[in-house]
Each structure stands twice: as structure tokens, then as C-alpha cells.
Motif scaffolding. Structure first.
Motif, mmCIF file in Angstrom:
data_model
loop_
_atom_site.group_PDB
_atom_site.id
_atom_site.type_symbol
_atom_site.label_atom_id
_atom_site.label_comp_id
_atom_site.label_asym_id
_atom_site.label_seq_id
_atom_site.Cartn_x
_atom_site.Cartn_y
_atom_site.Cartn_z
ATOM 1 N N LEU A 94 4.383 13.446 1.047
ATOM 2 C CA LEU A 94 4.676 12.517 2.137
ATOM 3 C C LEU A 94 3.840 11.242 2.039
ATOM 4 C CD1 LEU A 94 4.990 15.154 4.973
ATOM 5 C CD2 LEU A 94 6.798 13.570 4.247
ATOM 6 N N ALA A 95 2.589 11.388 1.645
ATOM 7 C CA ALA A 95 1.739 10.207 1.488
ATOM 8 C C ALA A 95 2.275 9.309 0.371
ATOM 9 C CB ALA A 95 0.301 10.632 1.201
ATOM 10 N N GLU A 96 2.712 9.900 -0.713
ATOM 11 C CA GLU A 96 3.273 9.101 -1.813
ATOM 12 C C GLU A 96 4.579 8.437 -1.389
ATOM 13 O OE1 GLU A 96 3.485 11.850 -5.074
ATOM 14 O OE2 GLU A 96 1.323 11.802 -5.400
ATOM 15 N N GLN A 97 5.403 9.141 -0.625
ATOM 16 C CA GLN A 97 6.644 8.543 -0.117
ATOM 17 C C GLN A 97 6.323 7.386 0.827
ATOM 18 O OE1 GLN A 97 8.653 11.898 1.623
ATOM 19 N NE2 GLN A 97 9.637 12.483 -0.294
ATOM 20 N N SER A 98 5.299 7.562 1.652
ATOM 21 C CA SER A 98 4.896 6.506 2.577
ATOM 22 C C SER A 98 4.480 5.252 1.816
ATOM 23 C CB SER A 98 3.742 7.012 3.455
ATOM 24 O OG SER A 98 3.242 5.962 4.243
ATOM 25 N N ARG A 99 3.662 5.425 0.784
ATOM 26 C CA ARG A 99 3.233 4.278 -0.027
ATOM 27 C C ARG A 99 4.443 3.586 -0.653
ATOM 28 N NH1 ARG A 99 3.124 3.638 -5.021
ATOM 29 N NH2 ARG A 99 3.284 5.853 -5.450
ATOM 30 N N ALA A 100 5.360 4.381 -1.194
ATOM 31 C CA ALA A 100 6.547 3.809 -1.829
ATOM 32 C C ALA A 100 7.407 3.062 -0.804
ATOM 33 C CB ALA A 100 7.355 4.908 -2.512
ATOM 34 N N SER A 101 7.554 3.606 0.388
ATOM 35 C CA SER A 101 8.348 2.943 1.430
ATOM 36 C C SER A 101 7.693 1.629 1.851
ATOM 37 C CB SER A 101 8.500 3.862 2.642
ATOM 38 O OG SER A 101 9.276 4.986 2.310
ATOM 39 N N ALA A 102 6.371 1.628 1.971
ATOM 40 C CA ALA A 102 5.668 0.389 2.342
ATOM 41 C C ALA A 102 5.821 -0.659 1.249
ATOM 42 C CB ALA A 102 4.197 0.680 2.606
ATOM 43 N N GLU A 103 5.737 -0.246 -0.001
ATOM 44 C CA GLU A 103 5.917 -1.193 -1.107
ATOM 45 C C GLU A 103 7.357 -1.693 -1.171
ATOM 46 O OE1 GLU A 103 2.344 0.561 -3.954
ATOM 47 O OE2 GLU A 103 4.422 0.917 -4.516
ATOM 48 N N LEU A 104 8.312 -0.825 -0.874
ATOM 49 C CA LEU A 104 9.711 -1.246 -0.821
ATOM 50 C C LEU A 104 9.911 -2.262 0.297
ATOM 51 C CD1 LEU A 104 12.699 -1.030 -1.622
ATOM 52 C CD2 LEU A 104 12.880 0.895 -0.021
ATOM 53 N N ALA A 105 9.306 -2.010 1.445
ATOM 54 C CA ALA A 105 9.409 -2.953 2.570
ATOM 55 C C ALA A 105 8.836 -4.308 2.179
ATOM 56 C CB ALA A 105 8.682 -2.384 3.792
ATOM 57 N N THR A 106 7.714 -4.308 1.504
ATOM 58 C CA THR A 106 7.098 -5.566 1.069
ATOM 59 C C THR A 106 8.002 -6.303 0.086
ATOM 60 O OG1 THR A 106 4.891 -4.628 1.376
ATOM 61 C CG2 THR A 106 5.056 -6.556 -0.042
ATOM 62 N N ALA A 107 8.546 -5.581 -0.868
ATOM 63 C CA ALA A 107 9.428 -6.204 -1.859
ATOM 64 C C ALA A 107 10.700 -6.736 -1.194
ATOM 65 C CB ALA A 107 9.782 -5.199 -2.948
ATOM 66 N N ARG A 108 11.278 -5.955 -0.300
ATOM 67 C CA ARG A 108 12.496 -6.391 0.380
ATOM 68 C C ARG A 108 12.227 -7.637 1.224
ATOM 69 N NH1 ARG A 108 16.546 -2.142 2.312
ATOM 70 N NH2 ARG A 108 16.646 -2.157 0.066
ATOM 71 N N ALA A 109 11.098 -7.658 1.896
ATOM 72 C CA ALA A 109 10.745 -8.825 2.710
ATOM 73 C C ALA A 109 10.580 -10.068 1.842
ATOM 74 C CB ALA A 109 9.466 -8.541 3.487
ATOM 75 N N GLU A 110 9.970 -9.912 0.676
ATOM 76 C CA GLU A 110 9.805 -11.066 -0.219
ATOM 77 C C GLU A 110 11.155 -11.587 -0.692
ATOM 78 O OE1 GLU A 110 7.090 -9.834 -3.286
ATOM 79 O OE2 GLU A 110 5.421 -9.690 -1.873
ATOM 80 N N VAL A 111 12.083 -10.686 -0.971
ATOM 81 C CA VAL A 111 13.433 -11.107 -1.386
ATOM 82 C C VAL A 111 14.112 -11.854 -0.245
ATOM 83 C CG1 VAL A 111 15.745 -10.241 -1.951
ATOM 84 C CG2 VAL A 111 13.756 -9.335 -3.137
ATOM 85 N N LEU A 112 14.028 -11.311 0.963
ATOM 86 C CA LEU A 112 14.688 -11.949 2.105
ATOM 87 C C LEU A 112 14.056 -13.298 2.433
ATOM 88 C CD1 LEU A 112 15.321 -8.810 4.328
ATOM 89 C CD2 LEU A 112 16.976 -10.098 2.974
ATOM 90 N N LYS A 113 12.728 -13.394 2.303
ATOM 91 C CA LYS A 113 12.060 -14.681 2.523
ATOM 92 C C LYS A 113 12.533 -15.696 1.478
ATOM 93 C CE LYS A 113 7.720 -12.872 4.373
ATOM 94 N NZ LYS A 113 6.268 -12.674 4.074
ATOM 95 N N ALA A 114 12.618 -15.281 0.231
ATOM 96 C CA ALA A 114 13.071 -16.181 -0.835
ATOM 97 C C ALA A 114 14.511 -16.607 -0.595
ATOM 98 C CB ALA A 114 12.930 -15.493 -2.198
ATOM 99 N N GLN A 115 15.356 -15.698 -0.138
ATOM 100 C CA GLN A 115 16.748 -16.057 0.162
ATOM 101 C C GLN A 115 16.820 -17.059 1.300
ATOM 102 O OE1 GLN A 115 18.608 -12.261 0.847
ATOM 103 N NE2 GLN A 115 19.179 -12.011 -1.313
#
Length: 140
Positions: A94-115
Motif C-alpha cells: 500500500l505504501a508503494e502504491q501510495s507513492r506511485a499514485s502521488a507521482e502519477l498525480a504530479t506527472a498528470r498535473a504537469e501535463v495539464l499545466k503544460a496544456q
């Protein structure tokens, strides 16, 4: 010429046998104690998840990828609960999934900001083109 063992040889073998039994008993005791000890929590995985969530929060990821960040927080809370219940394997996962979800959120936010920046620049370019056409048409 007797083939019968000498009394000193028998005593030596018996002492050797006792020592061997003592070593095996000690090893068995250590093995049982190792199995009975409390498993250690996945501290590094929990800290990595907390760090990823903190980084995402500081980058204002919630403005763009709120569901993913919320999922990361829920997974971290579930990991902490699993630690309390001494389910360390589940806590690690669960901790590893949490880290991955947070990193996915960060990456998705960067894509949306760039768009968003790209869309704004495209709109500005279009406005400039229209303005140039009006000015060029007015001079002719």
C-alpha cells in the motif's frame, strides 16, 4: 586385537553427540525466536509515500489531479492501518502504491499545466494574427 571401541573413544563420541544436540537446539531456538518476533514496519516505503505526497501538495497538484492525490492519501492511510494490524506485507504494498499514485498525480498535473500554457499561447497567437490582418487590411 579387539575391534571394540576403547572407553575413552566412547566418552569422546558421547560428548561430541551432546555438543551437536546442544548446537542444534540452540539453532532451533534462534529460528523459533526469529519467527515469533514482531515484523518490522516498511519505514522506507512509508516515508517515500509521505515525501511524494508532500512534494505533490507543494506543487499544487490538487488543482489539476485531485483524484489521484486523494487516492495516494487514502493508500497511505491504509498502509498505516496495516502497520497497526501488523500486516507488514500489505503495508509495504500500500505504501508503494501510495507513492506511485502521488507521482502519477504530479506527472498528470504537469501535463495539464503544460496544456493550459499551450492553449493560452495558441489563443494569444491567434489574437495577434487577427490583429495583424486588421492592421494590414486597414493600410491597403
Amino acid at each position: 586385537m579387539t575391534d571394540a571401541p576403547q572407553p575413552s573413544t566412547i566418552a569422546h563420541r558421547t560428548a561430541h553427540g551432546r555438543a551437536l544436540v546442544a548446537v542444534l537446539a540452540a539453532a532451533l531456538g534462534v529460528g523459533i525466536a526469529g519467527c515469533a518476533s514482531t515484523p518490522t514496519p516498511p519505514t522506507r516505503a512509508l516515508q517515500a509515500a509521505e515525501t511524494a505526497i508532500t512534494h505533490a501538495e507543494q506543487a499544487r497538484v490538487a488543482d489539476y489531479a485531485s483524484p489521484e492525490l486523494g487516492q495516494a492519501r487514502e493508500q497511505l492511510a491504509a498502509a498505516r492501518s496495516a502497520v497497526q494490524e501488523e500486516r507488514m506485507g500489505a503495508a509495504q504494498q500500500l505504501a508503494e502504491q501510495s507513492r506511485a499514485s502521488a507521482e502519477l498525480a504530479t506527472a498528470r498535473a504537469e501535463v495539464l499545466k503544460a496544456q493550459a500554457v499551450n492553449n493560452e499561447m495558441r489563443s494569444s497567437t491567434e489574437t495577434l494574427k487577427q490583429e495583424m490582418q486588421r492592421n494590414t487590411g486597414a493600410q491597403q
